[in-house]
Design an enzyme around this catalytic site. Structure first.
Site, PDB file in Angstrom:
ATOM      1  N   LYS A  50       0.815  -1.218  -0.195  1.00 44.48           N
ATOM      2  CA  LYS A  50      -0.089  -0.176  -0.043  1.00 44.48           C
ATOM      3  C   LYS A  50       1.174   1.285   0.514  1.00 44.48           C
ATOM      4  CE  LYS A  50      -4.044   2.092  -0.015  1.00 44.48           C
ATOM      5  NZ  LYS A  50      -4.931   2.309  -1.139  1.00 44.48           N
ATOM      6  N   ASP A 107      -5.561  -3.343  -2.229  1.00 42.33           N
ATOM      7  CA  ASP A 107      -7.163  -3.072  -2.332  1.00 42.33           C
ATOM      8  C   ASP A 107      -7.128  -3.588  -3.843  1.00 42.33           C
ATOM      9  OD1 ASP A 107      -5.310  -0.401  -3.303  1.00 42.33           O
ATOM     10  OD2 ASP A 107      -6.913   0.752  -3.276  1.00 42.33           O
ATOM     11  N   ASP A 119      -7.023 -15.800   3.156  1.00 38.97           N
ATOM     12  CA  ASP A 119      -8.020 -16.154   2.594  1.00 38.97           C
ATOM     13  C   ASP A 119      -9.300 -16.134   2.095  1.00 38.97           C
ATOM     14  OD1 ASP A 119      -7.663 -17.016   5.757  1.00 38.97           O
ATOM     15  OD2 ASP A 119      -9.704 -15.758   6.078  1.00 38.97           O
TER      16      ASP A 119
HETATM   17 MG    MG Z   1      -5.951 -15.593   8.569  1.00 37.76          MG
END
Ligand code: MG
Ligand code: IPM
Length: 363
Positions: free
Chosen positions: A194, A226, A254
């Protein structure tokens, strides 16, 4: 003489012990087939250790982990321990192990099995052939930065503080791992930061770019986090290796896992100079614990990663992966990846199916 390895086994909480039991079933079979000697020592960790010994990472568990050739962990945490002091929460055990063992490089492969391209919430044509490796920095960044904590200001208001810190050497060593990993894959690294807002990740970008000079055969690109989160669902196949900070890696891994259909499918390796730990990336899933519903495949494939990275047996890793593939091709599914027309099985039966495949395919 037969090769001998010491493995510290940390089943932990929730579904941890169930998925671990299946992984050990497979591990023992591999041991027997290959004529190895595996010394497994089980120790308490997480909430289970807090209950038994008053601390999520008892000294004796850490000592064993430090002296082992590899550590295999199930999962930690659960609602039961959510209200206890932060320093005694089960998650602290994981963070303590990572930092005490110096496990700075976390490899999280998100690879889709052909049979599961329907299990993803994305269109099959978007995720087909997906094979991404997230290389997450694991012992630095905002997870460990100081100062941290909750303070009270002079006006009596509370203030929460965490600090994002990276030194050049921390960035350089994780970049080197990412380039090395990419060499054996698609030869592309995308570094996620970022840099438009956070100085610390501006330095990250600079150091990764410098480190790249030693790896001209690798194609390096940079992306803001992002945008990366968006690109992962828009066109995930553009990525080969993604290298990023501790927290961005937590989040993006994830997200990447869901592209494969289930977080229950993904293994991980956490590597340092001297130690290594292997664990499924899913959590302890207390809602389904003890019901024989968990998916043991991520832990079984974590065993595969252990053979590849700690025992120098990539062949065992590849065999386990193809056994898992054929079990899925035969239509067997745990509830998390179940779809119409497939055969639903529990955690134990899934473990048995893989064990049977190993029995037939190895040695
Ligand atoms: Mg995690
Ligand atoms: C993970 C987990 C952990 C993390 C938690 C349980 C501390 O989410 O391994 O991704 O945030 O690193």
């Amino acid at each position: 003489m037969a090769e001998e390895f010491n493995i510290t086994v940390l089943p932990g909480d929730g579904i941890g012990p169930e998925v671990m039991a299946e992984a050990i079933k497979v591990l023992r079979l591999v041991e027997q087939k290959l004529g190895l000697t595996l010394k497994l020592e089980e120790c308490p960790v997480g909430g289970a250790a807090y209950e038994a010994e008053g601390h999520p990472l008892p000294e004796s568990t850490l000592k064993k982990a430090e002296s082992a050739d590899a550590v295999l962990l199930g999962a930690v945490g659960g609602p039961k321990w959510e209200s206890i002091d932060f320093s005694l929460r089960p998650e602290r055990a994981l963070l303590g192990l990572r930092s005490s063992l110096g496990l700075f490089a976390n490899l999280r492969p998100a690879k889709i099995f052909g049979a599961l391209s329907n299990a993803s919430t994305l269109k099959p044509e978007v995720v087909e052939g997906l094979d991404i490796m997230v290389v997450r920095e694991l012992t630095g960044g905002i997870y460990f930065g100081e100062p941290r904590g909750i303070e009270t200001t002079s006006s009596g208001e509370r203030k929460g503080i965490n600090t994002l810190v990276y030194t050049e050497s921390e960035i350089r060593r994780i970049a080197a791992i990412a380039f090395d990993v990419a060499k054996k894959r698609g030869k592309k690294v995308c570094s996620i930061d970022k840099a438009n807002v956070l100085e610390c990740t501006g330095l990250w970008r600079e150091v990764v770019t410098e480190a790249h000079k030693d790896h001209p055969e690798i194609e390096l690109s940079h992306m803001y986090v992002d945008n990366a989160a968006m690109q992962l669902v828009r066109n995930p196949n553009q990525f080969d290796v993604m290298v990023t900070t501790n927290m961005f890696g937590d989040i993006l891994s994830d997200e990447a896992s869901m592209l494969t259909g289930s977080i229950g499918m993904l293994p991980s390796a956490s590597l340092g100079e001297k130690h290594a730990m292997y664990e499924p990336i899913h959590g302890s899933a207390p809602d389904i614990a003890g019901q024989d519903k968990a998916n043991p495949l991520a832990t079984i494939m974590s065993v595969g990663m252990m053979f590849k990275y700690s025992f120098n047996r990539e062949d065992v890793h590849d065999s386990l992966e193809s056994v898992v593939e054929s079990v899925l091709d035969a239509g067997y599914r745990t509830p998390d990846i179940m779809s119409d027309g497939m055969k639903q099985v529990g955690c134990k039966e899934m473990g048995d199916l893989v064990a049977k495949g190993v029995e037939e395919s190895l040695g």
